[in-house]
Design a protein around this motif. Structure first.
Motif, short mmCIF file in Angstrom:
data_model
loop_
_atom_site.label_atom_id
_atom_site.label_comp_id
_atom_site.label_asym_id
_atom_site.label_seq_id
_atom_site.Cartn_x
_atom_site.Cartn_y
_atom_site.Cartn_z
N GLY A 22 67.72 38.33 63.93
CA GLY A 22 66.70 37.86 63.08
C GLY A 22 65.67 39.06 62.35
O GLY A 22 64.74 38.74 61.61
N MET A 23 65.70 40.10 62.83
CA MET A 23 64.79 41.33 62.51
C MET A 23 65.58 42.37 61.87
O MET A 23 66.30 42.60 62.22
CB MET A 23 63.95 41.65 63.54
CG MET A 23 63.19 40.52 64.46
SD MET A 23 62.00 39.59 63.46
CE MET A 23 60.49 40.45 64.32
N LEU A 24 64.77 42.82 60.82
CA LEU A 24 65.42 43.97 60.24
C LEU A 24 65.02 45.33 60.82
O LEU A 24 63.83 45.47 61.05
CB LEU A 24 64.87 44.09 58.67
CG LEU A 24 65.86 43.53 57.53
CD1 LEU A 24 65.24 43.67 56.14
CD2 LEU A 24 67.34 43.83 57.59
N VAL A 25 66.09 46.08 61.08
CA VAL A 25 65.55 47.47 61.57
C VAL A 25 66.47 48.54 60.97
O VAL A 25 67.55 48.47 60.47
CB VAL A 25 65.90 47.70 63.17
CG1 VAL A 25 65.02 46.59 63.90
CG2 VAL A 25 67.50 47.20 63.50
N ASP A 26 65.61 49.84 60.77
CA ASP A 26 66.25 50.99 60.20
C ASP A 26 67.46 51.43 61.06
O ASP A 26 67.09 51.53 62.24
CB ASP A 26 65.12 51.94 59.74
CG ASP A 26 64.39 51.48 58.44
OD1 ASP A 26 65.02 50.83 57.63
OD2 ASP A 26 63.31 52.18 58.44
N ALA A 27 68.59 51.95 60.35
CA ALA A 27 69.65 52.09 61.36
C ALA A 27 69.92 53.65 60.75
O ALA A 27 70.06 54.20 61.70
CB ALA A 27 70.77 51.12 61.26
N PHE A 28 70.11 54.00 59.73
CA PHE A 28 70.55 55.16 59.13
C PHE A 28 69.89 55.55 57.85
O PHE A 28 69.39 54.50 57.00
CB PHE A 28 72.08 55.12 58.69
CG PHE A 28 73.09 54.73 59.62
CD1 PHE A 28 73.70 55.70 60.78
CD2 PHE A 28 73.72 53.37 59.75
CE1 PHE A 28 74.36 55.17 61.55
CE2 PHE A 28 74.48 53.10 60.75
CZ PHE A 28 74.89 53.74 61.64
#
Length: 372
Positions: free
Chosen positions: A48-54
Motif C-alpha cells: 500500500g505504500m509507494l517506494v522508489d525502485a529504479f
C-alpha cells in the motif's frame, strides 16, 4: 511468454523484465513509470505504500513505454490519448495478470501497471487476520438461503479477497455459486466467474440479469456502482438468492445511507440486508526484525528496512436488527445508525485494530495512519 527465457534480448526489453521481476520479488501490487522534468522514476506500491525502485535515464522513457505497450498490445504510435490494455506473463512458475493504464503528461507517458498474481492464493479468513468471533458471525450470514451481505471499504482494502475467503467456505457442491466482476482477480474451483466487458456490452447490470437465469444460489457482485446494479442485486436477494457485493463507504453503518443515495428504496434495504462488513488493511510488523527495520546493524532484508512485511485486515461487522431497520425506514443518517449499531453491540474497526496491536501483529503508528 516466459520472461526468464528471454534473457538474450535488447537492453530495453531486459530492463522492463527486470522491473517486473523486482516488482514481483518484492510483492508489489502496482508499478508506476513516472517521467519528470529531470528524471524518470520507477516506483513500486508495496503493502500500500509507494517506494522508489529504479531511476533509469530519462532518455529511455519512450522506449520503456513502447515496450510496455507492445506487451499489452496497445497502439505505440498513439502518444496523445489515454489507453489501457492487459496481458498475462509467466515468470518461472507464476502466472501474472498485468493491467496497464497509460496517460499522456507534459513530460511523457505516465504508466501504471497493476499486477495480479494468480498463483498466490492466501484465501483464508484466518490468514487475512479476521478474528474467530467475526469469522463465526460472518459465516453465519453467508450460510443463509437469501439476503444481501455488503463488504465496504476504499479501493484496495482487500474486499474481494475477503469475499473469496468467505466463498471458499461455502459448500460449492450443493450450491451454485456465480460471480460477476471487473476484473476477475482470483480463480476459485467450483464457481463460475464472469468478467465485465463494456466494449461487448457486458456491464454489472446486464451480466447480473443473465446470471439470474442461471439458477444461482449465491451471487457475488464485484461492485455496486449505479442504481440499476443496486436494484438488481437487492431484487436478487429478495427472490431467494444470497448476494455478496462490495460498496465504497468509509464504515459499515454508512453503507445504508449510501444505498439510499444510490436510489434503493428503504423498505427494500430493510427486508434484504443481512449485514455490512467494513475493512481496512494494516501493515504487519516484520517478524524478522520485529519492526525495527534493521538486523545485525544492517537494513533488514525481509522488509527492505521498512519494519513492515505483508498486511492484515481490521474488520467491523454490523448485523442488521429491528432497531436499525426502523431507522433505515426513516432514512436516518450515518451518525444515528452508527450510534444505534454501537448500542446493540457493534464493535467499530478501531477496537479490532487495537486488538491486533495487543497481539503484536501491527503497531499503533500504523493504526493511526490508516484509521485516524
Amino acid at each position: 511468454n516466459d520472461l526468464l527465457a528471454q534473457a538474450r534480448q535488447t537492453p530495453v526489453i531486459r530492463l522492463v523484465n527486470m522491473i517486473l521481476f523486482e516488482a514481483l520479488r518484492r510483492g508489489a501490487s502496482d508499478v508506476h513509470v513516472h517521467p519528470m522534468e529531470e528524471r524518470l522514476a520507477i516506483r513500486l506500491r508495496i503493502d500500500g505504500m509507494l517506494v522508489d525502485a529504479f531511476s533509469p535515464p530519462l532518455s529511455l522513457a519512450s522506449a520503456i513505454s513502447s515496450r510496455m505497450k507492445v506487451m499489452t498490445e496497445l497502439d505505440i504510435a498513439n502518444r496523445h490519448s489515454p489507453q489501457d490494455g492487459q496481458t498475462t506473463v509467466r515468470i518461472g512458475q507464476k502466472k501474472i495478470d498485468i493491467r496497464l493504464s497509460v496517460i499522456p503528461t507534459i513530460y511523457g507517458e505516465r504508466i501504471v501497471l497493476r499486477l495480479l498474481d494468480q498463483s498466490q492464493n492466501e484465501l483464508d479468513l484466518s490468514a487475512i487476520g479476521m478474528s474467530k468471533r467475526l469469522q463465526t458471525a460472518l459465516m453465519d450470514c453467508v450460510e443463509r438461503p437469501n439476503g444481501i451481505l455488503l463488504v465496504t471499504g476504499p479501493t484496495g482494502s482487500g474486499k474481494t479477497t475477503t469475499l473469496y475467503a468467505a466463498l471458499g467456505r461455502i459448500d460449492r457442491a450443493s450450491r451454485n455459486v456465480m460471480t460477476i466482476e471487473d476484473p476477475v482477480e482470483y480463480h476459485l474451483d467450483g464457481i463460475s466467474q464472469m468478467q465485465v466487458n463494456n466494449k461487448r456490452g457486458v456491464t454489472f447490470a446486464t451480466g447480473l440479469r443473465s446470471l439470474l437465469r442461471q439458477d444461482p444460489d449465491v451471487i457475488l457482485v464485484g461492485e455496486i456502482r449505479d442504481p440499476e446494479t443496486a436494484q438488481l442485486a437487492i431484487q436478487a436477494s429478495l427472490t431467494g438468492h444470497f448476494v455478496l457485493a462490495t460498496l465504497h463507504t468509509n464504515d459499515a453503518p454508512s453503507a445504508i445511507p449510501r444505498l439510499l443515495d444510490i436510489g434503493v428504496e428503504p423498505y427494500l434495504v430493510t427486508s434484504s440486508l443481512v449485514g455490512v462488513l467494513a475493512q481496512r488493511l494494516l501493515r504487519r510488523v516484520c517478524t524478522a526484525c520485529n519492526g525495527t527495520g534493521t538486523q545485525h546493524g544492517e537494513s533488514c532484508e525481509t522488509c527492505f528496512g521498512t519494519g513492515y512485511k505483508g498486511r492484515l485486515a481490521a474488520h467491523e461487522l454490523m448485523l442488521m436488527n429491528d432497531q436499525l431497520r426502523q431507522l433505515t425506514a426513516q432514512r436516518a443518517d450515518g451518525v444515528t445508525l452508527y450510534e444505534a449499531a454501537v448500542d446493540s453491540g457493534f464493535q467499530p474497526m478501531k477496537v479490532d485494530a487495537m486488538e491486533k496491536v495487543k497481539q503484536g501483529l501491527t503497531d499503533e503508528a500504523e493504526v493511526f495512519r490508516v484509521l485516524h
